[in-house]
Design a protein around this motif. Structure first.
Motif, PDB file in Angstrom:
ATOM      1  N   MET A  30      53.594  42.003  38.657  1.00 53.51           N
ATOM      2  CA  MET A  30      55.079  42.395  38.339  1.00 53.51           C
ATOM      3  C   MET A  30      55.299  42.966  37.117  1.00 53.51           C
ATOM      4  O   MET A  30      56.051  42.892  36.431  1.00 53.51           O
ATOM      5  CB  MET A  30      56.088  41.309  38.621  1.00 53.51           C
ATOM      6  N   SER A  31      54.107  43.208  36.535  1.00 57.28           N
ATOM      7  CA  SER A  31      53.900  43.620  35.040  1.00 57.28           C
ATOM      8  C   SER A  31      54.357  45.194  34.987  1.00 57.28           C
ATOM      9  O   SER A  31      54.435  45.953  35.813  1.00 57.28           O
ATOM     10  CB  SER A  31      52.582  43.764  34.733  1.00 57.28           C
ATOM     11  N   SER A  84      45.993  39.218  37.716  1.00 53.85           N
ATOM     12  CA  SER A  84      46.938  39.510  38.719  1.00 53.85           C
ATOM     13  C   SER A  84      46.754  38.753  39.856  1.00 53.85           C
ATOM     14  O   SER A  84      45.511  38.611  40.429  1.00 53.85           O
ATOM     15  CB  SER A  84      46.223  41.242  39.419  1.00 53.85           C
ATOM     16  N   SER A 106      53.338  36.393  43.823  1.00 58.20           N
ATOM     17  CA  SER A 106      52.748  37.353  43.280  1.00 58.20           C
ATOM     18  C   SER A 106      53.206  37.788  41.755  1.00 58.20           C
ATOM     19  O   SER A 106      54.293  37.748  41.545  1.00 58.20           O
ATOM     20  CB  SER A 106      52.967  38.760  44.038  1.00 58.20           C
ATOM     21  N   PHE A 107      52.044  37.927  40.865  1.00 56.70           N
ATOM     22  CA  PHE A 107      52.630  38.123  39.419  1.00 56.70           C
ATOM     23  C   PHE A 107      51.298  38.837  38.677  1.00 56.70           C
ATOM     24  O   PHE A 107      50.400  38.769  39.268  1.00 56.70           O
ATOM     25  CB  PHE A 107      53.145  36.985  38.806  1.00 56.70           C
ATOM     26  N   GLU A 108      51.851  39.480  37.568  1.00 56.19           N
ATOM     27  CA  GLU A 108      50.593  40.243  36.650  1.00 56.19           C
ATOM     28  C   GLU A 108      50.916  39.747  35.336  1.00 56.19           C
ATOM     29  O   GLU A 108      52.222  39.697  34.896  1.00 56.19           O
ATOM     30  CB  GLU A 108      50.543  41.674  36.895  1.00 56.19           C
ATOM     31  N   LEU A 135      53.386  33.789  29.875  1.00 56.63           N
ATOM     32  CA  LEU A 135      54.348  33.566  31.423  1.00 56.63           C
ATOM     33  C   LEU A 135      54.704  32.078  31.624  1.00 56.63           C
ATOM     34  O   LEU A 135      53.964  31.242  31.486  1.00 56.63           O
ATOM     35  CB  LEU A 135      53.796  33.999  32.668  1.00 56.63           C
ATOM     36  N   ASN A 178      57.636  36.223  29.066  1.00 51.65           N
ATOM     37  CA  ASN A 178      58.176  36.625  30.500  1.00 51.65           C
ATOM     38  C   ASN A 178      58.518  35.248  31.595  1.00 51.65           C
ATOM     39  O   ASN A 178      57.722  34.221  30.982  1.00 51.65           O
ATOM     40  CB  ASN A 178      57.187  37.366  31.584  1.00 51.65           C
ATOM     41  N   ALA A 223      58.854  33.481  35.228  1.00 49.02           N
ATOM     42  CA  ALA A 223      59.076  33.242  36.746  1.00 49.02           C
ATOM     43  C   ALA A 223      59.534  32.034  37.194  1.00 49.02           C
ATOM     44  O   ALA A 223      59.244  31.275  37.110  1.00 49.02           O
ATOM     45  CB  ALA A 223      57.314  33.650  37.494  1.00 49.02           C
ATOM     46  N   THR A 240      60.460  29.875  40.043  1.00 46.52           N
ATOM     47  CA  THR A 240      59.653  29.523  41.479  1.00 46.52           C
ATOM     48  C   THR A 240      60.383  28.223  42.398  1.00 46.52           C
ATOM     49  O   THR A 240      61.150  27.514  41.741  1.00 46.52           O
ATOM     50  CB  THR A 240      58.414  28.953  41.490  1.00 46.52           C
ATOM     51  N   ILE A 292      58.045  33.093  43.982  1.00 46.78           N
ATOM     52  CA  ILE A 292      58.725  33.520  42.938  1.00 46.78           C
ATOM     53  C   ILE A 292      59.962  34.051  43.502  1.00 46.78           C
ATOM     54  O   ILE A 292      60.023  35.116  44.329  1.00 46.78           O
ATOM     55  CB  ILE A 292      58.052  34.349  42.153  1.00 46.78           C
ATOM     56  N   TYR A 295      62.053  37.289  38.522  1.00 44.93           N
ATOM     57  CA  TYR A 295      61.136  37.351  37.653  1.00 44.93           C
ATOM     58  C   TYR A 295      61.498  38.619  36.470  1.00 44.93           C
ATOM     59  O   TYR A 295      62.075  39.542  36.925  1.00 44.93           O
ATOM     60  CB  TYR A 295      59.860  37.872  38.201  1.00 44.93           C
TER      61      TYR A 295
END
Length: 332
Positions: A1-2, A11, A33-35, A42, A228, A230, A232, A237, A240
């Motif tokens: 999600m970057s 990632s 999922s996240f980046e 984060l 950032n 997230a 949860t 997530i 975000y």
């Protein structure tokens, strides 16, 4: 999600993790999922049981060998597929590239080894250095976290809770890791020591230019530490964005509920507004949105089968909510 989708440093994509016990399946992580970019922080925020620690252990690949399985997903660190590595290869990643600060220093430290020897062991395991060099590095790390090197030969029971946590931080940073996983590193500490340890972690993270995932329940910690956030819930997530987006424009009903449960020094409310109900049973998750049994904005569409769609808010961050527009209008 970057925002920079070209070359994220870390990632995590569609991660699913399950635990097995007594013929039951605990769905701990359900498609996270996240980046992350290099050097960023984060915050993984949510109630107990949201899957935060399981995500961190999956990245480090220290989940139990039995009764637990990564069902599917991808984890890439600097372009390297961590889930495809053999255990011997992963040992070279742990400590050198990824390190973890565990929640409770009482259980993270060996009570029959001196604190200096425990840091020494980490350095020796991951570096081609002489014993003298390893000891010098261990002493240097003790000094870095504010502990005199003369205490090298002392044992964990001779240290206070805050000092033990400093030793754990020294162990995690001894090999200059690129990614630091901090699992509620201040939960076991009193408020004054919490602030000191957080300042130390933040300063060292900047000094070593490490990326960091900070797992916490405390939105105040997120505000002072993270870039950032997230949010949860039930292994997913659900919201975000960067810190400013989440704090100034929370959109998901759960995120709004989290902020509603925080005491305000400036507000006129005499009572907090906790989120009604309890998190769902991970062995029997609700159909559709997992937050629907507790949500004040729930509709029939929230309970339909299938994943909740990803939506973009007015200020550009991500929210997984069918009734996002309705919630936004009512909160304005």
């Amino acid at each position: 999600m970057s925002e920079n989708m070209n070359s994220p440093y870390l990632s995590v994509k569609d991660l699913f993790v399950e635990y097995y016990s007594n013929d039951q399946t605990v769905k701990a992580v359900n498609g996270i999922s996240f980046e992350m970019e290099k050097g960023s922080v984060l915050g993984l925020v949510g109630e107990t049981g949201a899957g935060k620690t399981t995500v961190a252990k999956s990245i480090l690949r220290i989940l139990p060998d039995f009764g637990c399985q990564i069902k599917s997903g991808e984890i890439y660190l600097d372009g390297q597929d961590l889930l495809s590595l053999k255990e011997e290869e992963m040992r070279q990643i742990r400590g050198n590239k990824i390190a973890m600060i565990f929640q409770d220093p009482m259980t993270a430290l060996n009570p029959v080894m001196t604190v200096g020897d425990q840091i020494f062991e980490v350095v020796k395991l991951h570096n081609d250095m002489t014993d003298e060099q390893c000891k010098a590095r261990a002493e240097e790390m003790l000094e870095t976290v504010g502990i005199p090197k003369e205490r090298y030969e002392e044992y964990p029971h001779q240290f206070s809770g805050g000092m033990k946590q400093r030793v754990v931080i020294a162990m995690a940073l001894a090999c200059d890791p690129d990614l630091l996983l901090a699992d509620e590193p201040t939960t076991a500490l009193d408020v004054t020591i919490q602030a000191q340890v957080l300042d130390l972690i933040r300063d060292l993270q900047k000094k070593f230019n490490s990326s960091m995932i900070l797992i916490t329940h405390d939105m105040g910690v997120v505000a002072t530490t993270c870039d950032n956030v997230a949010i949860t819930y039930a292994g997913r997530i659900i919201e975000y964005g960067n810190k400013e987006q989440i704090f100034h424009h929370p959109t998901h009903p759960y995120t709004i509920g989290l902020f509603g449960a925080i005491p305000s020094m400036n507000g006129d409310d005499e009572w907090l507004h906790p989120i009604e109900g309890l998190p769902p049973d991970p062995t029997n998750l609700p159909v559709g949105c997992s937050f629907s049994p507790r949500c004040p904005y729930v509709t029939d569409v929230c309970r339909q089968e299938g994943d909740v769609p990803k939506r973009i808010t007015a200020d550009g961050h991500i929210c997984f909510c069918y009734n996002m527009d309705k919630v936004g209008k009512e909160e304005q």
